[in-house]
Motif scaffolding. Structure first.
Motif, PDB file in Angstrom:
ATOM      1  N   SER A  18       0.813  -1.225   0.000  1.00  0.00           N
ATOM      2  CA  SER A  18       0.000   0.000   0.000  1.00  0.00           C
ATOM      3  C   SER A  18       0.843   1.270   0.000  1.00  0.00           C
ATOM      4  N   ASP A  19       2.134   1.172   0.296  1.00  0.00           N
ATOM      5  CA  ASP A  19       3.010   2.340   0.210  1.00  0.00           C
ATOM      6  C   ASP A  19       3.328   2.699  -1.236  1.00  0.00           C
ATOM      7  N   LEU A  20       2.953   1.845  -2.173  1.00  0.00           N
ATOM      8  CA  LEU A  20       3.226   2.070  -3.592  1.00  0.00           C
ATOM      9  C   LEU A  20       1.998   2.653  -4.290  1.00  0.00           C
ATOM     10  N   GLN A  21       1.340   3.575  -3.615  1.00  0.00           N
ATOM     11  CA  GLN A  21       0.178   4.235  -4.198  1.00  0.00           C
ATOM     12  C   GLN A  21      -0.006   5.608  -3.565  1.00  0.00           C
ATOM     13  N   ARG A  66       0.052   7.039   3.798  1.00  0.00           N
ATOM     14  CA  ARG A  66       0.289   7.376   5.210  1.00  0.00           C
ATOM     15  C   ARG A  66      -0.103   8.814   5.535  1.00  0.00           C
ATOM     16  N   GLY A  67      -0.743   9.482   4.577  1.00  0.00           N
ATOM     17  CA  GLY A  67      -1.246  10.827   4.832  1.00  0.00           C
ATOM     18  C   GLY A  67      -0.260  11.952   4.604  1.00  0.00           C
ATOM     19  N   ILE A  68       0.872  11.674   3.984  1.00  0.00           N
ATOM     20  CA  ILE A  68       1.854  12.720   3.689  1.00  0.00           C
ATOM     21  C   ILE A  68       1.507  13.354   2.347  1.00  0.00           C
ATOM     22  N   GLU A  69       1.608  14.678   2.288  1.00  0.00           N
ATOM     23  CA  GLU A  69       1.306  15.420   1.067  1.00  0.00           C
ATOM     24  C   GLU A  69       2.342  16.521   0.888  1.00  0.00           C
ATOM     25  N   ILE A  70       2.300  17.170  -0.260  1.00  0.00           N
ATOM     26  CA  ILE A  70       3.159  18.313  -0.484  1.00  0.00           C
ATOM     27  C   ILE A  70       2.840  19.334   0.609  1.00  0.00           C
ATOM     28  N   GLY A  71       3.891  19.822   1.256  1.00  0.00           N
ATOM     29  CA  GLY A  71       3.708  20.764   2.356  1.00  0.00           C
ATOM     30  C   GLY A  71       3.805  20.119   3.731  1.00  0.00           C
ATOM     31  N   SER A  72       3.715  18.783   3.806  1.00  0.00           N
ATOM     32  CA  SER A  72       3.883  18.109   5.094  1.00  0.00           C
ATOM     33  C   SER A  72       5.277  18.399   5.624  1.00  0.00           C
ATOM     34  N   MET A  73       5.390  18.467   6.913  1.00  0.00           N
ATOM     35  CA  MET A  73       6.676  18.776   7.530  1.00  0.00           C
ATOM     36  C   MET A  73       7.566  17.525   7.560  1.00  0.00           C
ATOM     37  N   TYR A  74       8.858  17.771   7.467  1.00  0.00           N
ATOM     38  CA  TYR A  74       9.879  16.725   7.466  1.00  0.00           C
ATOM     39  C   TYR A  74       9.724  15.787   8.667  1.00  0.00           C
ATOM     40  N   GLU A  75       9.471  16.348   9.841  1.00  0.00           N
ATOM     41  CA  GLU A  75       9.312  15.531  11.055  1.00  0.00           C
ATOM     42  C   GLU A  75       8.081  14.632  10.959  1.00  0.00           C
TER      43      GLU A  75
END
Length: 189
Positions: free
Chosen positions: A35-38, A106-115
């Motif tokens: 699922s990480d490949l989507q 996992r809910g990461i998008e452009i603008g998500s913080m590095y941490e």
């Protein structure tokens, strides 16, 4: 009657809790899954996954004939690289006007913080010191094994790379998200 309603509410809440716990268990930092490949579109939840054909992607997101010199097709908010008519590369970038509408699983998008990236994916395996965090994982016996560098890869044909850049500095958020198979990540093929 009130007792029946309370029991039904309790059952509903406990089943919701169980299903969300399962999702969290599937996405432990440092452990990778198919699922990480989507990626998915945030409002419709339409998914673009490795292995989808160009026709399948076009059917959901509209046909794209906009192809660059590397063979990467541009869609509204994302780019795709196909090999043998199958998705093997997904690119999200702040260059795209609508880039924020797509998220990783996992809910990461452009603008998500590095941490936030590190919190959801774990410590990066290479390039953390240059505002890039990269994860290399290889499928071995049905599970994904993290590799600390491309030199540790045994079978490139079952290896994948997730790379996220914070080109404007880690305090400004992620500007690109790349999800590639090994061949495209390291050979651009």
């Amino acid at each position: 009657m009130l007792q029946v309603i309370l029991v039904l509410i309790s059952l509903t809440l406990s089943s919701c809790s169980t299903s969300s716990e399962k999702v969290l268990q599937k996405q432990e930092p440092g452990i990778f899954y198919q699922s990480d490949l989507q990626v998915h579109e945030s409002t419709t939840n339409a998914k673009i996954s490795f292995g989808m054909s160009k026709e399948q992607v076009d059917k959901v997101f509209g046909e794209s004939n906009d192809k660059n010199f590397l063979g990467i097709y541009s869609y509204d908010g994302f780019e795709v690289f196909y090999r043998d008519n199958k998705v093997v590369g997904l690119l999200l970038s702040s260059d795209k006007q609508t880039a924020k509408k797509f998220l990783t699983n996992r809910g990461i998008e452009i603008g998500s913080m590095y941490e936030d990236v590190k919190g959801k994916y774990g410590e990066g395996v290479i390039y953390e010191n240059i505002n890039n965090i990269t994860y290399i994982f290889e499928e071995v016996n049905g599970k994904y094994v993290v590799r600390k560098s491309k030199n540790e890869v045994i079978n490139p044909s079952t290896t994948f790379v997730i790379s996220m850049n914070a080109n404007n500095g880690v305090d400004k958020g992620i500007t690109t998200i790349h999800i590639f198979d090994y061949k495209f990540a390291y050979e651009s093929k």
